[in-house]
Design an enzyme around this catalytic site. Structure first.
Site, PDB file in Angstrom:
ATOM      1  N   GLY A  14     -27.493  47.331  32.564  1.00 54.11           N
ATOM      2  CA  GLY A  14     -26.790  46.306  31.729  1.00 54.11           C
ATOM      3  C   GLY A  14     -27.834  45.203  31.824  1.00 54.11           C
ATOM      4  O   GLY A  14     -28.521  44.779  32.773  1.00 54.11           O
ATOM      5  N   ALA A  25     -42.938  35.862  35.447  1.00 57.96           N
ATOM      6  CA  ALA A  25     -43.221  35.684  36.916  1.00 57.96           C
ATOM      7  C   ALA A  25     -44.023  36.825  37.272  1.00 57.96           C
ATOM      8  O   ALA A  25     -45.092  36.382  38.025  1.00 57.96           O
ATOM      9  CB  ALA A  25     -42.101  35.184  37.546  1.00 57.96           C
ATOM     10  N   VAL A  26     -43.696  37.832  37.289  1.00 56.05           N
ATOM     11  CA  VAL A  26     -44.410  39.068  37.722  1.00 56.05           C
ATOM     12  C   VAL A  26     -45.712  38.994  37.306  1.00 56.05           C
ATOM     13  O   VAL A  26     -46.675  39.226  37.861  1.00 56.05           O
ATOM     14  CB  VAL A  26     -43.686  40.512  37.691  1.00 56.05           C
ATOM     15  CG1 VAL A  26     -44.426  41.604  37.894  1.00 56.05           C
ATOM     16  CG2 VAL A  26     -42.340  40.574  38.525  1.00 56.05           C
ATOM     17  N   ARG A  75     -29.065  52.964  29.931  1.00 56.93           N
ATOM     18  CA  ARG A  75     -28.616  53.776  31.150  1.00 56.93           C
ATOM     19  C   ARG A  75     -28.726  55.280  30.872  1.00 56.93           C
ATOM     20  O   ARG A  75     -28.520  55.635  29.956  1.00 56.93           O
ATOM     21  CB  ARG A  75     -26.880  53.719  31.295  1.00 56.93           C
ATOM     22  CG  ARG A  75     -26.475  52.139  31.265  1.00 56.93           C
ATOM     23  CD  ARG A  75     -25.007  51.932  31.621  1.00 56.93           C
ATOM     24  NE  ARG A  75     -24.825  50.532  31.344  1.00 56.93           N
ATOM     25  CZ  ARG A  75     -24.467  49.661  32.191  1.00 56.93           C
ATOM     26  NH1 ARG A  75     -25.000  50.050  33.326  1.00 56.93           N
ATOM     27  NH2 ARG A  75     -24.180  48.540  32.051  1.00 56.93           N
ATOM     28  N   GLY A 105     -29.314  46.287  38.249  1.00 55.03           N
ATOM     29  CA  GLY A 105     -28.090  46.309  39.136  1.00 55.03           C
ATOM     30  C   GLY A 105     -28.247  47.428  40.174  1.00 55.03           C
ATOM     31  O   GLY A 105     -29.096  48.094  40.269  1.00 55.03           O
ATOM     32  N   ASP A 106     -26.875  47.792  40.743  1.00 53.89           N
ATOM     33  CA  ASP A 106     -26.636  48.501  41.860  1.00 53.89           C
ATOM     34  C   ASP A 106     -27.087  50.241  41.266  1.00 53.89           C
ATOM     35  O   ASP A 106     -28.032  50.861  41.955  1.00 53.89           O
ATOM     36  CB  ASP A 106     -25.212  48.753  42.315  1.00 53.89           C
ATOM     37  CG  ASP A 106     -25.085  50.050  43.356  1.00 53.89           C
ATOM     38  OD1 ASP A 106     -25.434  49.234  44.537  1.00 53.89           O
ATOM     39  OD2 ASP A 106     -24.573  50.829  43.401  1.00 53.89           O
ATOM     40  N   THR A 128     -28.093  41.592  37.576  1.00 55.57           N
ATOM     41  CA  THR A 128     -26.699  41.928  37.055  1.00 55.57           C
ATOM     42  C   THR A 128     -26.002  40.936  37.037  1.00 55.57           C
ATOM     43  O   THR A 128     -25.647  39.986  37.939  1.00 55.57           O
ATOM     44  CB  THR A 128     -26.010  43.199  37.965  1.00 55.57           C
ATOM     45  OG1 THR A 128     -24.687  43.076  37.736  1.00 55.57           O
ATOM     46  CG2 THR A 128     -26.452  42.594  39.489  1.00 55.57           C
ATOM     47  N   ASP A 130     -22.851  40.820  37.203  1.00 57.55           N
ATOM     48  CA  ASP A 130     -21.479  40.749  37.963  1.00 57.55           C
ATOM     49  C   ASP A 130     -21.729  40.414  39.446  1.00 57.55           C
ATOM     50  O   ASP A 130     -20.665  40.394  40.211  1.00 57.55           O
ATOM     51  CB  ASP A 130     -21.134  42.491  38.176  1.00 57.55           C
ATOM     52  CG  ASP A 130     -20.493  42.774  36.716  1.00 57.55           C
ATOM     53  OD1 ASP A 130     -20.130  42.248  35.918  1.00 57.55           O
ATOM     54  OD2 ASP A 130     -20.722  44.182  36.409  1.00 57.55           O
ATOM     55  N   ASP A 132     -23.055  41.879  42.000  1.00 56.60           N
ATOM     56  CA  ASP A 132     -22.371  43.205  42.959  1.00 56.60           C
ATOM     57  C   ASP A 132     -23.413  43.917  43.611  1.00 56.60           C
ATOM     58  O   ASP A 132     -23.058  44.992  43.995  1.00 56.60           O
ATOM     59  CB  ASP A 132     -21.826  43.977  41.975  1.00 56.60           C
ATOM     60  CG  ASP A 132     -22.423  44.728  40.881  1.00 56.60           C
ATOM     61  OD1 ASP A 132     -23.554  44.301  40.719  1.00 56.60           O
ATOM     62  OD2 ASP A 132     -21.931  45.729  40.092  1.00 56.60           O
ATOM     63  N   MET A 172     -15.822  40.195  31.998  1.00 55.13           N
ATOM     64  CA  MET A 172     -16.495  41.398  32.690  1.00 55.13           C
ATOM     65  C   MET A 172     -16.457  41.276  34.092  1.00 55.13           C
ATOM     66  O   MET A 172     -16.201  40.482  34.657  1.00 55.13           O
ATOM     67  CB  MET A 172     -17.824  41.400  32.110  1.00 55.13           C
ATOM     68  CG  MET A 172     -18.236  41.961  30.754  1.00 55.13           C
ATOM     69  SD  MET A 172     -19.772  42.046  30.468  1.00 55.13           S
ATOM     70  CE  MET A 172     -19.893  43.408  28.834  1.00 55.13           C
ATOM     71  N   ARG A 174     -15.838  44.922  36.453  1.00 57.50           N
ATOM     72  CA  ARG A 174     -15.035  46.089  36.594  1.00 57.50           C
ATOM     73  C   ARG A 174     -14.789  46.404  38.156  1.00 57.50           C
ATOM     74  O   ARG A 174     -13.607  46.653  38.515  1.00 57.50           O
ATOM     75  CB  ARG A 174     -16.078  47.567  36.092  1.00 57.50           C
ATOM     76  CG  ARG A 174     -14.991  48.735  35.957  1.00 57.50           C
ATOM     77  CD  ARG A 174     -15.641  49.836  35.380  1.00 57.50           C
ATOM     78  NE  ARG A 174     -16.098  49.370  33.927  1.00 57.50           N
ATOM     79  CZ  ARG A 174     -15.254  49.368  32.820  1.00 57.50           C
ATOM     80  NH1 ARG A 174     -13.935  49.647  32.957  1.00 57.50           N
ATOM     81  NH2 ARG A 174     -15.631  48.776  31.673  1.00 57.50           N
ATOM     82  N   ALA A 189      -7.448  27.966  35.173  1.00 57.84           N
ATOM     83  CA  ALA A 189      -6.757  29.010  34.763  1.00 57.84           C
ATOM     84  C   ALA A 189      -5.421  28.800  35.718  1.00 57.84           C
ATOM     85  O   ALA A 189      -5.418  28.381  36.984  1.00 57.84           O
ATOM     86  CB  ALA A 189      -7.125  30.317  35.088  1.00 57.84           C
ATOM     87  N   ILE A 254     -20.465  38.918  24.903  1.00 59.92           N
ATOM     88  CA  ILE A 254     -20.918  37.654  24.608  1.00 59.92           C
ATOM     89  C   ILE A 254     -21.421  37.073  26.015  1.00 59.92           C
ATOM     90  O   ILE A 254     -22.383  36.032  26.313  1.00 59.92           O
ATOM     91  CB  ILE A 254     -20.133  36.479  24.135  1.00 59.92           C
ATOM     92  CG1 ILE A 254     -18.687  36.378  24.991  1.00 59.92           C
ATOM     93  CG2 ILE A 254     -19.415  37.049  22.719  1.00 59.92           C
ATOM     94  CD1 ILE A 254     -17.892  35.107  24.619  1.00 59.92           C
TER      95      ILE A 254
END
Length: 324
Positions: A14, A25-26, A75, A105-106, A128, A130, A132, A172, A174, A189, A254
């Protein structure tokens, strides 16, 4: 790292705002050290098919404010197969790539482990929304996603107040609930449902909404991470059990888009530059991370073996107190 003449970089999985800052930067860090940089398009899919572009300071000069990734992403189901992993390795060897920088991500980082096992010098940057990747306190893209979600929820809440209804907003996340936690708290909330804390029991939520309703409240906001439940079903359940008119908003992609925040641009830049610094010092098979707001690095295999499905306890407890 002796003999570091050419490196490649890819973004996988993602997309996350701030990936372009890391790429930039790389490139700047590497070319400043006399190292050639090759960009691999479409993540591991492009590595398998060897779809590349040269990356120079001129090509990345003005990408810092752009969302997504100029290298595109995907992916790759094919990369799970050994024959395609070997095809990717052969491309790297034939094109004299001395090291590969992987941003993702992972799942993307675990793909880098497969390449490492085949003798590829890899360096990884967690990107990522998330948040995560458990070895690091921050991942590129999270701040922008949390801000985008908060802005959207604020607007949705305005409509809830005007119509006196309950808004169920799905964000988002999961398996990790940090976007829901941060955006939900920021938007005040009334309830936040998180994968890490979900036991499948709706009763506390329904009882809380019913209590507020009986006390004369007219509008409500429930933020739910996508890994919890079907948001339309939850809204219908709220309506059936409490009589409160409910509407659903699924924020979707979004959260991935838009101009990166200053924080994502800054961390992307820091992580990208640090990855090159590590490579020039001979470190490979590492992942760049943030620990107590400092740049650190870990062995990739050990870092990804960390399994932590816990939210920051103080943040979570505070979210409960603020929704009472």
């Amino acid at each position: 790292m002796e003999g570091l003449n050419k490196i490649a970089i890819l973004t996988s999985g993602g997309d996350a705002p701030g990936m372009n800052s890391a790429i930039r930067a790389v490139v700047y860090s590497a070319t400043g050290a006399g190292i050639e940089v090759v960009g691999i398009l479409r993540g591991y899919e492009g590595l398998i098919d060897w779809e590349t572009i040269p990356l120079t300071r001129e090509t990345v000069r003005n990408i810092n404010n752009r969302g997504g990734t100029i290298l595109y992403s995907s992916r790759s189901e094919r990369f799970l197969e050994k024959k395609y992993q070997q095809q990717a390795v052969n491309h790297l060897k034939r094109n004299q790539i001395d090291a590969l920088v992987v941003i993702g991500g992972d799942g993307s980082l675990r793909g880098a482990i497969d390449l490492k096992k085949e003798g590829v010098n890899v360096m990884c940057i967690p990107g990522t929304i998330d948040r995560d990747v458990c070895c690091t306190e921050y991942t590129i893209g999270f701040d922008t996603a949390a801000n985008s979600a908060t802005e959207a929820i604020d607007k949705i809440r305005d409509s809830s107040v005007s119509h006196g209804r309950c808004s169920v907003v799905e964000v988002m996340g999961r398996k990790r609930g940090y976007i829901a936690l941060w955006a939900g708290m920021a938007a005040s909330a009334d309830a936040i449902l998180l994968p890490e804390k979900w036991d499948g029991n709706y009763e506390p939520l329904l009882q809380s909404l019913q209590q507020h309703y009986d006390e004369g409240r007219k509008d409500y906001l429930v933020v739910v991470a996508e890994g919890i439940t079907n948001a339309p079903e939850l809204a219908e359940l709220i309506r059936e059990r409490t009589g409160i008119e409910s509407r659903v908003s699924v924020l979707g992609y979004i959260q991935r888009g838009g101009n990166p925040t200053a924080k994502d641009r800054m961390y992307g830049s820091l992580m990208g530059a640090y990855s090159v610094e590590l490579l020039t010092k001979g470190k490979v098979g590492r992942i760049v991370a943030i620990k107590q707001d400092l740049l650190v690095d870990y062995k990739l295999d050990e870092a990804l073996s960390i399994q932590n499905n816990q939210l920051d306890s103080f943040q979570y407890d505070l979210s409960l107190r603020l929704s009472e």
